[in-house]
Design an enzyme around this catalytic site. Structure first.
Site, PDB file in Angstrom:
ATOM      1  N   LYS A 206     -14.158  31.450  -7.156  1.00 56.53           N
ATOM      2  CA  LYS A 206     -13.328  32.674  -6.245  1.00 56.53           C
ATOM      3  C   LYS A 206     -12.279  33.043  -6.891  1.00 56.53           C
ATOM      4  CE  LYS A 206     -10.676  30.553  -3.342  1.00 56.53           C
ATOM      5  NZ  LYS A 206      -9.440  30.183  -3.070  1.00 56.53           N
TER       6      LYS A 206
ATOM      7  N   SER B 161      -5.576  29.199  -1.254  1.00 55.10           N
ATOM      8  CA  SER B 161      -5.417  30.076  -2.539  1.00 55.10           C
ATOM      9  C   SER B 161      -6.442  31.315  -1.947  1.00 55.10           C
ATOM     10  CB  SER B 161      -6.158  29.638  -3.631  1.00 55.10           C
ATOM     11  OG  SER B 161      -5.111  28.631  -4.208  1.00 55.10           O
TER      12      SER B 161
ATOM     13  N   LYS C 288      -0.226  32.450  -8.196  1.00 53.50           N
ATOM     14  CA  LYS C 288      -1.302  31.498  -7.995  1.00 53.50           C
ATOM     15  C   LYS C 288      -2.577  31.946  -9.062  1.00 53.50           C
ATOM     16  CE  LYS C 288      -4.014  27.957  -7.258  1.00 53.50           C
ATOM     17  NZ  LYS C 288      -4.290  27.274  -6.217  1.00 53.50           N
TER      18      LYS C 288
END
Length: 305
Positions: A251, A108, A183
């Site tokens: 993140k 990701s 995502k």
């Protein structure tokens, strides 16, 4: 002597190089071995290489060694810097993979990183898909991940059998970078959902309600969600062993807030939850499962943690 059915199956499937054998990468690579693929893996931890070998895969001593003869290269590492570290440079994927190989990044990372990687790989004759996943450790183990893919349709079609050995929902979302954009949206929804569940748990407990009963009935109604179903046990047992670490969700919230700002999309609730995730991490809980957002709500509510 005739070859075994498993050996014959492997001859019909592309050879796989797998880079990154963490919480997600280890079970995913093992599922490909179970599906009949030859998998050569590399990671920095020897115990993870030993685990791959025990599952029937082949450990490699470097990225270059792993990818040199592979038809398909898959990366599953924590973030954009790690993808760039294994992809670029003299010892990286792009310099050592053979032309025509398919490079699937299942990490990701930022959409921009994916677009740049696809452009650099094309110059080497290497095809690229960005294919991040959702479903956490349990989804990886059970091979029921959702896989959101960006890239060319023909490359997606070629990779579909491989994806179907890893997940249940496999969708091409558009050109390069689109898988990462979806995502990012996924991580926004998951974080907001966990935060709402955590607030509900504290509210219910402070109200003296039977928490297990309450979560059961909520899960069966409109408030039900995959997040609640998957994380109910974490909330009830205060079990925050990492399936998906707060550090990684922090993140991801940075990715979605930056990407949304770039396209002019307002994320008023998402911005608040991003700050709550950052606060939880600052309080030393970054290594815990993201369901530990419950701890942040408890602190705000005066409940000892």
């Amino acid at each position: 002597m005739s070859s075994s059915p498993a050996a014959s199956a492997r001859k019909d499937r592309p050879s796989i190089a797998w880079i990154g054998l963490g919480i997600m990468g280890s079970p995913m690579s093992e599922n490909l071995v179970k599906a009949g693929y030859d998998v050569t893996g590399f990671t920095l931890e020897q115990d993870k290489l030993d685990r791959l070998a025990a599952a029937g895969g082949t450990p490699a001593g470097s990225v270059a060694e792993a990818v040199r003869d592979a038809d398909v290269i898959i990366t599953m590492v924590p973030a954009s810097p790690q993808v760039e570290a294994v992809a670029y440079g003299p010892d990286g994927i792009l310099e050592n993979a053979r032309p025509g190989a398919l490079f699937i990044d299942m990490s990701s990372i930022t959409p921009g990183t994916s677009v740049g990687l696809a452009r650099a790989a094309a110059a080497k004759g290497i095809r690229v898909l960005d294919a991040p996943v959702s479903g956490g450790e349990a989804g990886a183990v059970e091979a029921v991940l959702s896989i959101m893919v960006g890239g060319e349709q023909a490359d997606f079609d070629a990779a579909r059998p491989l994806f179907e050995a890893l997940g249940r929902t496999v969708v091409r979302c558009g050109p390069h970078g689109c898988g990462q954009t979806v995502k990012a949206a996924n991580q926004l929804i998951v974080a907001v959902n966990i935060q709402a569940c955590a607030e509900a748990v504290v509210f219910l407990e402070k109200s003296g309600v039977d928490l297990a009963a309450a979560l059961d009935v909520l899960a069966g109604g409109l408030a039900g969600s995959t997040v609640l179903t998957r994380k109910k046990g974490n909330f009830l047992g205060r079990d925050f062993r990492p399936g998906f670490r707060v550090d990684l969700h922090h993140k991801d919230m940075g990715i979605v807030t930056d990407a949304a700002r770039a396209v002019g999309a307002a994320l008023p609730v998402g911005a608040v939850v991003a700050q709550l995730v950052a606060s939880l991490r600052a309080q030393g809980d970054g290594g815990l499962d993201h369901s530990a957002l419950l701890r942040a709500v408890e602190r705000l509510s005066g409940t000892p943690v």
